[in-house]
Design a protein around this motif. Structure first.
Motif, PDB file in Angstrom:
ATOM      1  N   VAL A  99      21.282   5.594  48.515  1.00  0.00           N
ATOM      2  CA  VAL A  99      22.493   4.813  48.940  1.00  0.00           C
ATOM      3  C   VAL A  99      23.585   5.201  48.107  1.00  0.00           C
ATOM      4  O   VAL A  99      24.726   5.287  48.233  1.00  0.00           O
ATOM      5  CB  VAL A  99      22.173   3.353  48.848  1.00  0.00           C
ATOM      6  CG1 VAL A  99      23.159   2.136  48.960  1.00  0.00           C
ATOM      7  CG2 VAL A  99      21.115   2.964  50.024  1.00  0.00           C
ATOM      8  N   GLU A 100      23.302   5.371  46.495  1.00  0.00           N
ATOM      9  CA  GLU A 100      24.202   5.413  45.650  1.00  0.00           C
ATOM     10  C   GLU A 100      24.861   6.917  45.946  1.00  0.00           C
ATOM     11  O   GLU A 100      26.070   7.144  45.837  1.00  0.00           O
ATOM     12  CB  GLU A 100      23.584   5.461  44.241  1.00  0.00           C
ATOM     13  CG  GLU A 100      24.381   5.655  43.041  1.00  0.00           C
ATOM     14  CD  GLU A 100      23.992   5.601  41.905  1.00  0.00           C
ATOM     15  OE1 GLU A 100      24.811   5.537  40.705  1.00  0.00           O
ATOM     16  OE2 GLU A 100      22.510   5.979  41.565  1.00  0.00           O
ATOM     17  N   THR A 390      27.448  17.264  52.107  1.00  0.00           N
ATOM     18  CA  THR A 390      27.164  16.459  50.631  1.00  0.00           C
ATOM     19  C   THR A 390      25.609  16.706  50.622  1.00  0.00           C
ATOM     20  O   THR A 390      25.017  17.417  51.608  1.00  0.00           O
ATOM     21  CB  THR A 390      27.635  15.024  50.806  1.00  0.00           C
ATOM     22  OG1 THR A 390      27.351  14.426  49.567  1.00  0.00           O
ATOM     23  CG2 THR A 390      26.641  14.372  51.788  1.00  0.00           C
ATOM     24  N   ASN A 391      24.974  16.196  49.585  1.00  0.00           N
ATOM     25  CA  ASN A 391      23.530  16.226  49.323  1.00  0.00           C
ATOM     26  C   ASN A 391      23.156  15.032  48.837  1.00  0.00           C
ATOM     27  O   ASN A 391      23.711  14.468  48.014  1.00  0.00           O
ATOM     28  CB  ASN A 391      23.322  17.338  48.248  1.00  0.00           C
ATOM     29  CG  ASN A 391      21.825  17.542  48.043  1.00  0.00           C
ATOM     30  OD1 ASN A 391      21.166  16.853  47.654  1.00  0.00           O
ATOM     31  ND2 ASN A 391      21.448  18.903  48.508  1.00  0.00           N
ATOM     32  N   ILE A 392      22.007  14.576  49.665  1.00  0.00           N
ATOM     33  CA  ILE A 392      21.466  13.188  49.225  1.00  0.00           C
ATOM     34  C   ILE A 392      20.203  13.273  49.072  1.00  0.00           C
ATOM     35  O   ILE A 392      19.295  13.832  49.933  1.00  0.00           O
ATOM     36  CB  ILE A 392      21.448  12.308  50.405  1.00  0.00           C
ATOM     37  CG1 ILE A 392      23.280  12.023  50.828  1.00  0.00           C
ATOM     38  CG2 ILE A 392      20.988  10.914  50.352  1.00  0.00           C
ATOM     39  CD1 ILE A 392      23.373  10.910  52.033  1.00  0.00           C
ATOM     40  N   TYR A 439      21.874  -0.001  42.930  1.00  0.00           N
ATOM     41  CA  TYR A 439      22.065   0.136  44.357  1.00  0.00           C
ATOM     42  C   TYR A 439      20.696  -0.448  45.246  1.00  0.00           C
ATOM     43  O   TYR A 439      20.694  -0.297  46.245  1.00  0.00           O
ATOM     44  CB  TYR A 439      22.635   1.476  44.659  1.00  0.00           C
ATOM     45  CG  TYR A 439      24.056   1.756  44.320  1.00  0.00           C
ATOM     46  CD1 TYR A 439      24.736   1.642  45.446  1.00  0.00           C
ATOM     47  CD2 TYR A 439      24.364   2.082  43.153  1.00  0.00           C
ATOM     48  CE1 TYR A 439      26.129   1.954  45.080  1.00  0.00           C
ATOM     49  CE2 TYR A 439      25.479   2.300  42.923  1.00  0.00           C
ATOM     50  CZ  TYR A 439      26.760   2.280  43.791  1.00  0.00           C
ATOM     51  OH  TYR A 439      28.060   2.640  43.497  1.00  0.00           O
ATOM     52  N   ALA A 440      20.078  -1.086  44.429  1.00  0.00           N
ATOM     53  CA  ALA A 440      18.591  -1.567  44.881  1.00  0.00           C
ATOM     54  C   ALA A 440      18.874  -2.797  45.909  1.00  0.00           C
ATOM     55  O   ALA A 440      18.158  -3.432  46.499  1.00  0.00           O
ATOM     56  CB  ALA A 440      17.545  -1.781  43.794  1.00  0.00           C
ATOM     57  N   SER A 445      27.275  -5.094  50.075  1.00  0.00           N
ATOM     58  CA  SER A 445      27.635  -3.725  49.952  1.00  0.00           C
ATOM     59  C   SER A 445      27.945  -3.205  48.629  1.00  0.00           C
ATOM     60  O   SER A 445      27.422  -3.828  47.603  1.00  0.00           O
ATOM     61  CB  SER A 445      28.829  -3.213  50.841  1.00  0.00           C
ATOM     62  OG  SER A 445      29.048  -1.902  50.900  1.00  0.00           O
ATOM     63  N   ALA A 446      28.231  -2.010  48.057  1.00  0.00           N
ATOM     64  CA  ALA A 446      28.597  -1.537  46.841  1.00  0.00           C
ATOM     65  C   ALA A 446      29.421  -0.561  46.842  1.00  0.00           C
ATOM     66  O   ALA A 446      29.861  -0.055  47.840  1.00  0.00           O
ATOM     67  CB  ALA A 446      27.028  -1.076  46.379  1.00  0.00           C
ATOM     68  N   GLY A 447      29.753  -0.073  45.714  1.00  0.00           N
ATOM     69  CA  GLY A 447      30.715   1.134  45.345  1.00  0.00           C
ATOM     70  C   GLY A 447      32.295   0.606  45.506  1.00  0.00           C
ATOM     71  O   GLY A 447      32.442  -0.735  45.672  1.00  0.00           O
TER      72      GLY A 447
END
Length: 509
Positions: A99-100, A390-392, A439-440, A445-447
């Protein structure tokens, strides 16, 4: 000539299918998920049991949540997994690190295509916009949600909570009450007064056209989202649901525009309204002043933002409060601790308005609200459009992909929340949160695109729920395993949330 055209179309279609089939085969080897046969045009959808028998009598949006939960268990060691809808991948994220990686920075700020179904109602306001428009609106609106500004709304929260307490007196002789409707009407009263600056009296007159249109528009949009036959605009608006939606949106937009024009007229004439005399400005007042002074907002821009906040600010908060009251009514020991905390703050006084110091002292109630949002997040999933390769967590994700953050499952990660189905407010004691991944737990939401109104939401919930529990005890009548939630625009209950409401019996020594 006709035969040549048909041949060209046929060959083009075959080449297109082949292209996407090769794409799917490539990434199926990389991303965790059920594998598909090369020519299976349905992808993983063929594995989804759609029949009524396989759904155990529940609506598909309930069963879909259970299916996704099953996927999470199958791929429990992976931070993400893929579900293929034909040749289109949907990457589901369920670990904090993933998620982060998706929303922690300033990339992937655009919501995915599913949010476009809200455009006819909300336009491209703060919820659905992206890029420079989103940045400028966010910058403009953020100061309106500073704590020093929000505390000016406390009189509205308190006033509407008193109306709610009065309305609930009608329920104390009944065997059961569906708590969702009174909470929703109260939340609608609050958001309209704080956002539009007008009182609509929803709690005392639920039959007004505006209130009915708010409710029906949300339901119709959800019906459209889950029915692909309704996705083509031209055809949809010829059908009865499309015509009904148009009618309700005309009511909602007309109401907001009339308030904008009336307030603008007063501002230009120098006339002061009651809110301005008390230095309390609704969100619309802030936007109108900017519109008049800076000229870079149109009346339609204001309408978009006000409608966005009116919709989001009542629906998500009402959903959160309804689940919170359900949990409080389900666990007697939790309710007793809340009563003890409120008695320490207010004594036997059930009428005194809540002030900012009271809000700070409601520490246990705050933990209860957090734990309720952990188990029943108002927004159970967040969808984003990946705007660059991107890379997750080691998995390549190409530009254009759709990623869905499973907030409902993220909050049940047993490596972060042991015994995740247990309702335990002490998970949110400071010492238990200290080392938790940021981000747990993301009910707002977040960010950079986190919910701008989260302080507003928590304040409202504390005031309203404390008002209820200062006056009443509640008992939830349905166990959790008999009340499965459903993914809609917010996390709804599949059945009425029935509680028994009784006046508080205080013990005197």
């Amino acid at each position: 000539m006709f035969g040549i055209v048909v041949l060209i179309v046929f060959v083009s279609a075959i080449l297109l299918i082949l292209k996407y089939a090769l794409y799917r085969r490539k990434y199926s080897k990389i991303w965790p998920g059920y594998k598909t046969r090369f020519i299976d045009v349905l992808g993983n959808l063929s594995a989804f049991p759609f029949s009524a028998e396989s759904r155990n009598g529940y609506p598909f949006n309930v069963f879909a949540l259970q299916i996704i939960g099953g996927y999470c268990q199958l791929f429990r060691e992976s931070p993400l997994f893929c579900v293929w809808a034909s040749f289109v991948p949907f990457l589901f994220l369920k670990k904090a690190e993933a998620v982060e990686a998706l929303i922690g920075g300033n990339k992937n700020m655009e919501k995915n295509w599913s949010y476009k179904w809200l455009h006819p109602w909300l336009g491209t306001g703060l919820l659905t916009s992206y890029g420079s428009k989103w940045k400028s609106r966010r910058k403009l609106l953020t100061p309106s949600f500073h704590f020093e500004i929000l505390k000016d709304f406390l009189p509205i929260f308190n006033e509407q909570s008193r109306v709610l307490v009065r309305q609930l007196r009608n329920e104390v002789t009944k065997d059961s009450t569906d708590i969702v409707m009174p909470i929703t009407l109260c939340s609608l009263d609050v958001i309209c007064e704080t956002t539009l600056g007008v009182a609509i009296g929803a709690q005392e007159n639920r039959e007004t056209q505006y209130i009915q249109s708010v409710s029906r528009a949300a339901d119709i949009i959800l019906e459209r989202i889950v029915n692909p036959f309704y996705w083509i605009d031209f055809l949809y608006y010829l059908l009865p649901p499309g015509r009904e939606l148009k009618h309700h949106l005309k009511v909602l937009h007309g109401f907001t525009r009339s308030v904008i024009q009336e307030k603008k007229k007063k501002l230009l004439s120098g006339e002061k309204n009651e809110n301005e005399k008390r230095k309390r400005k609704a969100l619309m007042d802030v936007l109108l002043e900017h519109h008049i002074q800076m000229k870079d907002l149109t009346e339609e821009d204001i309408r978009e933002e006000v409608d966005t906040f009116a919709f989001e600010g009542h629906d998500t908060i009402a959903t959160g409060m309804s689940w919170a009251l359900y949990n409080i009514g389900l666990y007697k020991d939790v309710q007793e601790k809340i009563h003890e905390e409120l008695d320490r703050i207010f004594g036997d006084d059930t009428e005194r308005p809540v002030d900012t110091d009271d809000l700070k002292e409601m520490t246990y109630l705050h933990r209860v609200l957090k734990e309720s949002q952990r188990l029943y997040p108002s927004v159970p999933a967040i969808a984003r459009h990946v705007d660059e390769d991107t890379n997750i967590c080691g998995y390549p994700v190409p530009k254009g992909s759709s990623c869905i953050i499973l907030v409902y499952q993220l909050h049940r990660d047993e490596t972060v929340f042991p015994n995740p189905e247990k309702f335990d407010p002490d998970r949110f004691l400071p010492e238990n949160c200290a080392d938790r991944h940021p981000y747990a737990y993301i009910p707002f939401s977040a960010g950079p695109r986190n919910c701008i109104g989260q302080r507003y939401a928590v304040m409202e919930e504390k005031v309203l729920i404390s008002a209820i529990l200062r006056n009443y005890t509640i008992e939830s009548l349905c166990p959790r395993d008999k009340l499965p939630p459903a993914i809609e625009i917010t996390l709804r209950s599949t059945k009425p949330i029935l509680v028994r409401i009784r006046p508080r019996q205080r013990h005197t020594s």
